[in-house]
Write a protein that holds these residues in place. Structure first.
Motif, PDB file in Angstrom:
ATOM      1  N   ARG A  63       0.836  -1.208   0.000  1.00  0.00           N
ATOM      2  CA  ARG A  63       0.000   0.000   0.000  1.00  0.00           C
ATOM      3  C   ARG A  63       0.868   1.255   0.000  1.00  0.00           C
ATOM      4  O   ARG A  63       0.599   2.206  -0.736  1.00  0.00           O
ATOM      5  CB  ARG A  63      -0.939  -0.009   1.205  1.00  0.00           C
ATOM      6  N   ILE A  64       1.917   1.251   0.812  1.00  0.00           N
ATOM      7  CA  ILE A  64       2.837   2.392   0.858  1.00  0.00           C
ATOM      8  C   ILE A  64       3.491   2.573  -0.502  1.00  0.00           C
ATOM      9  O   ILE A  64       3.576   3.681  -1.027  1.00  0.00           O
ATOM     10  CB  ILE A  64       3.882   2.206   1.978  1.00  0.00           C
ATOM     11  N   LYS A  65       3.946   1.470  -1.076  1.00  0.00           N
ATOM     12  CA  LYS A  65       4.580   1.540  -2.395  1.00  0.00           C
ATOM     13  C   LYS A  65       3.603   2.051  -3.444  1.00  0.00           C
ATOM     14  O   LYS A  65       3.947   2.918  -4.255  1.00  0.00           O
ATOM     15  CB  LYS A  65       5.123   0.166  -2.794  1.00  0.00           C
ATOM     16  N   ALA A  66       2.368   1.572  -3.431  1.00  0.00           N
ATOM     17  CA  ALA A  66       1.377   2.002  -4.410  1.00  0.00           C
ATOM     18  C   ALA A  66       1.091   3.493  -4.298  1.00  0.00           C
ATOM     19  O   ALA A  66       0.970   4.187  -5.312  1.00  0.00           O
ATOM     20  CB  ALA A  66       0.088   1.192  -4.251  1.00  0.00           C
ATOM     21  N   LEU A  67       0.987   3.992  -3.069  1.00  0.00           N
ATOM     22  CA  LEU A  67       0.786   5.428  -2.879  1.00  0.00           C
ATOM     23  C   LEU A  67       1.950   6.213  -3.476  1.00  0.00           C
ATOM     24  O   LEU A  67       1.743   7.200  -4.188  1.00  0.00           O
ATOM     25  CB  LEU A  67       0.628   5.759  -1.390  1.00  0.00           C
ATOM     26  N   ALA A  68       3.162   5.778  -3.202  1.00  0.00           N
ATOM     27  CA  ALA A  68       4.348   6.474  -3.720  1.00  0.00           C
ATOM     28  C   ALA A  68       4.386   6.442  -5.242  1.00  0.00           C
ATOM     29  O   ALA A  68       4.692   7.458  -5.882  1.00  0.00           O
ATOM     30  CB  ALA A  68       5.617   5.855  -3.142  1.00  0.00           C
ATOM     31  N   VAL A  69       4.078   5.307  -5.831  1.00  0.00           N
ATOM     32  CA  VAL A  69       4.104   5.169  -7.290  1.00  0.00           C
ATOM     33  C   VAL A  69       3.093   6.117  -7.930  1.00  0.00           C
ATOM     34  O   VAL A  69       3.419   6.852  -8.879  1.00  0.00           O
ATOM     35  CB  VAL A  69       3.828   3.711  -7.719  1.00  0.00           C
ATOM     36  N   LEU A  70       1.877   6.136  -7.418  1.00  0.00           N
ATOM     37  CA  LEU A  70       0.857   6.987  -8.028  1.00  0.00           C
ATOM     38  C   LEU A  70       1.150   8.468  -7.820  1.00  0.00           C
ATOM     39  O   LEU A  70       0.944   9.274  -8.735  1.00  0.00           O
ATOM     40  CB  LEU A  70      -0.535   6.632  -7.498  1.00  0.00           C
ATOM     41  N   ILE A  71       1.628   8.836  -6.641  1.00  0.00           N
ATOM     42  CA  ILE A  71       1.985  10.245  -6.416  1.00  0.00           C
ATOM     43  C   ILE A  71       3.124  10.643  -7.355  1.00  0.00           C
ATOM     44  O   ILE A  71       3.086  11.705  -7.984  1.00  0.00           O
ATOM     45  CB  ILE A  71       2.383  10.497  -4.950  1.00  0.00           C
ATOM     46  N   ALA A  72       4.138   9.789  -7.470  1.00  0.00           N
ATOM     47  CA  ALA A  72       5.272  10.099  -8.358  1.00  0.00           C
ATOM     48  C   ALA A  72       4.798  10.243  -9.799  1.00  0.00           C
ATOM     49  O   ALA A  72       5.205  11.179 -10.503  1.00  0.00           O
ATOM     50  CB  ALA A  72       6.348   9.020  -8.249  1.00  0.00           C
ATOM     51  N   ALA A  73       3.938   9.339 -10.242  1.00  0.00           N
ATOM     52  CA  ALA A  73       3.418   9.418 -11.610  1.00  0.00           C
ATOM     53  C   ALA A  73       2.575  10.672 -11.800  1.00  0.00           C
ATOM     54  O   ALA A  73       2.708  11.371 -12.807  1.00  0.00           O
ATOM     55  CB  ALA A  73       2.595   8.175 -11.937  1.00  0.00           C
ATOM     56  N   ARG A  74       1.725  10.972 -10.832  1.00  0.00           N
ATOM     57  CA  ARG A  74       0.847  12.146 -10.952  1.00  0.00           C
ATOM     58  C   ARG A  74       1.655  13.428 -10.978  1.00  0.00           C
ATOM     59  O   ARG A  74       1.400  14.317 -11.787  1.00  0.00           O
ATOM     60  CB  ARG A  74      -0.162  12.177  -9.792  1.00  0.00           C
ATOM     61  N   GLU A  75       2.635  13.534 -10.102  1.00  0.00           N
ATOM     62  CA  GLU A  75       3.441  14.752 -10.036  1.00  0.00           C
ATOM     63  C   GLU A  75       4.245  14.959 -11.317  1.00  0.00           C
ATOM     64  O   GLU A  75       4.530  16.088 -11.692  1.00  0.00           O
ATOM     65  CB  GLU A  75       4.361  14.726  -8.820  1.00  0.00           C
ATOM     66  N   ALA A  76       4.593  13.867 -11.999  1.00  0.00           N
ATOM     67  CA  ALA A  76       5.319  13.961 -13.268  1.00  0.00           C
ATOM     68  C   ALA A  76       4.362  14.040 -14.462  1.00  0.00           C
ATOM     69  O   ALA A  76       4.809  14.126 -15.598  1.00  0.00           O
ATOM     70  CB  ALA A  76       6.242  12.755 -13.435  1.00  0.00           C
ATOM     71  N   GLN A  77       3.063  13.994 -14.183  1.00  0.00           N
ATOM     72  CA  GLN A  77       2.043  13.933 -15.216  1.00  0.00           C
ATOM     73  C   GLN A  77       2.318  12.772 -16.170  1.00  0.00           C
ATOM     74  O   GLN A  77       2.157  12.879 -17.384  1.00  0.00           O
ATOM     75  CB  GLN A  77       1.925  15.267 -15.950  1.00  0.00           C
ATOM     76  N   GLY A  78       2.749  11.674 -15.594  1.00  0.00           N
ATOM     77  CA  GLY A  78       3.161  10.508 -16.352  1.00  0.00           C
ATOM     78  C   GLY A  78       2.025   9.558 -16.651  1.00  0.00           C
ATOM     79  O   GLY A  78       1.729   8.642 -15.876  1.00  0.00           O
ATOM     80  N   HIS A  79       1.380   9.774 -17.793  1.00  0.00           N
ATOM     81  CA  HIS A  79       0.220   8.972 -18.183  1.00  0.00           C
ATOM     82  C   HIS A  79       0.519   7.470 -18.188  1.00  0.00           C
ATOM     83  O   HIS A  79      -0.284   6.686 -17.697  1.00  0.00           O
ATOM     84  CB  HIS A  79      -0.267   9.383 -19.586  1.00  0.00           C
ATOM     85  N   TYR A  80       1.633   7.085 -18.755  1.00  0.00           N
ATOM     86  CA  TYR A  80       1.949   5.663 -18.881  1.00  0.00           C
ATOM     87  C   TYR A  80       2.103   5.035 -17.500  1.00  0.00           C
ATOM     88  O   TYR A  80       1.450   4.041 -17.186  1.00  0.00           O
ATOM     89  CB  TYR A  80       3.231   5.475 -19.709  1.00  0.00           C
TER      90      TYR A  80
END
Length: 182
Positions: A63-80
């Motif tokens: 869960r911690i990892k998933a939160l970090a992954v999605l926040i990192a992707a969102r902050e980078a506007q990383g669609h993929y």
């Protein structure tokens, strides 16, 4: 259209094919994200090695990892990165509402304390390039020193991957759409 050609194993030299095979064996094949990065096999191999740890080996709570992954992707506007990591996030227990809050920049408002701490930690890192003592200590209380380092590695890897794929304009897999907007 992707800005670089998607590498093809049969067109690579022996060293490149070895990197391709290593990436494919750990990930069940080479997806278009790594096919784009394999234009530079050594760089792709190094990134994939770090990604292998971040994705498969870190002992962080999923869960911690998933939160970090999605926040990192969102902050980078990383669609993929955002889109292809949705199933793992849901499998780790993130609700549609939690994912929507991240997507809509509402997180960590309304999150339970532990999730809010993870989100705050990652947001401070990515937005301010530092983490406050209060947030750092709260995160350390949850995951310990090794977990803090792993969280930094997971965040850094996925943020770098998201930026790289955005810069290369790597398209989502066939038939997949994203709900991420700028």
């Amino acid at each position: 259209m992707t800005r670089v050609p998607l590498a093809k194993r049969e067109e690579m030299d022996a060293a490149g094919q070895a990197v391709w095979d290593e990436i494919g064996s750990r990930r069940g094949g080479v997806a278009r994200n790594y096919a784009a990065l394999l234009n530079s096999p050594k760089a792709a191999g190094s990134l994939a090695h770090l990604g292998g740890y971040a994705r498969y080996e870190t002992p962080l709570d999923p869960r911690i990892k998933a939160l970090a992954v999605l926040i990192a992707a969102r902050e980078a506007q990383g669609h993929y990165v955002w889109t292809v990591n949705q199933p793992a996030a849901k499998e780790a227990g993130l609700s549609d509402e939690t994912i929507a809050a991240i997507r809509e920049y509402r997180a960590p408002t309304g999150f339970e304390s532990r999730d809010a701490t993870v989100v705050q930690f990652v947001l401070e890192l990515l937005r301010q390039h530092r983490i406050s003592d209060t947030t750092f200590e709260a995160m350390r209380e949850i995951v310990g020193n090794p977990g803090v380092v792993d969280l930094l590695v997971v965040t850094g890897y996925y943020h770098a991957l998201a930026h790289s794929l955005q810069a290369l304009e790597v398209e989502l897999p066939e038939g997949v759409t994203t709900d991420l907007t700028y």
